[in-house]
Enzyme design. Structure first.
Site, short mmCIF file in Angstrom:
data_model
loop_
_atom_site.label_atom_id
_atom_site.label_comp_id
_atom_site.label_asym_id
_atom_site.label_seq_id
_atom_site.Cartn_x
_atom_site.Cartn_y
_atom_site.Cartn_z
CG ASN A 72 -0.39 -0.18 2.53
OD1 ASN A 72 0.61 -0.88 2.67
ND2 ASN A 72 -0.99 0.44 3.54
CB ILE A 73 1.66 3.73 -2.25
CG1 ILE A 73 2.56 2.54 -2.63
CG2 ILE A 73 2.42 5.05 -2.36
CD1 ILE A 73 2.95 2.51 -4.11
CB CYS A 119 -5.17 -1.30 -1.85
SG CYS A 119 -6.55 -0.41 -1.12
CD GLU A 122 -5.38 -5.75 -1.47
OE1 GLU A 122 -4.77 -4.66 -1.34
OE2 GLU A 122 -6.26 -6.13 -0.68
CB CYS A 130 -10.80 -2.22 0.19
SG CYS A 130 -10.18 -1.51 -1.34
CB CYS A 175 -8.70 -4.27 -4.01
SG CYS A 175 -7.45 -3.02 -3.66
ZN LIG Z 1 -8.03 -2.12 -1.68
#
Ligand SMILES: [Zn+2]
Length: 138
Positions: A42-43, A53, A55, A91, A94
């Site tokens: 994640n960034i 995220c 993913e 989430c 994603c």
């Molecule tokens: Zn996500």
């Protein structure tokens, strides 16, 4: 590739997370149909909206390099400095990105805090009645 190995790659990818605001680190390892693996973390961003995220980082890295077939993704997340939690599920955003690029009935989502005790779900299980390319005739 064995899913335990894929999970280890997700845990390693988690070390690159940039999360100065949430202090919640996530790593992902995406297994492509050709056997290649793309990882992501994640960034976060001070403006929050640009945050992405782990993913999606993994998917966008793979798609931007021409990959189109995907088999599975392992996700490991938890508080900064702590071992990954047992279940950090993707989430909704994603899940929607996965719906675009993966077959919901065959694509595996692997959740675990370690390479043992893996829980595996199909995308169709965690995004039932998902809207995807087939809805637009593709
Ligand atoms: Zn996500």
């Amino acid at each position: 590739m064995e899913y335990g190995e894929l999970m280890k790659m997700a845990v390693t990818a988690r070390q690159s997370a940039y999360m100065p605001y949430s202090h919640f680190a996530v790593g992902a390892a995406l297994l492509c149909s050709d056997g290649s693996v793309y990882t992501g973390s994640n960034i976060e961003n001070a403006a929050f909206t640009p945050t992405v995220c782990a993913e999606r980082v993994a998917f966008f890295k793979a798609v931007s390099e021409g990959k189109r077939g995907f088999a599975a993704i392992a996700v490991a997340g938890g508080k900064e400095g702590e071992a990954p939690d047992a279940l950090v599920a993707p989430c909704g955003v994603c899940r929607q990105v996965m719906m675009e690029f993966a077959f919901p009935k065959t694509f595996d989502i692997i959740l675990a805090g370690s390479s043992e005790n893996l829980q595996v779900y199909k995308l169709s299980e965690i995004l039932p009645l998902g809207f995807g390319p087939e809805n637009l005739g593709r």
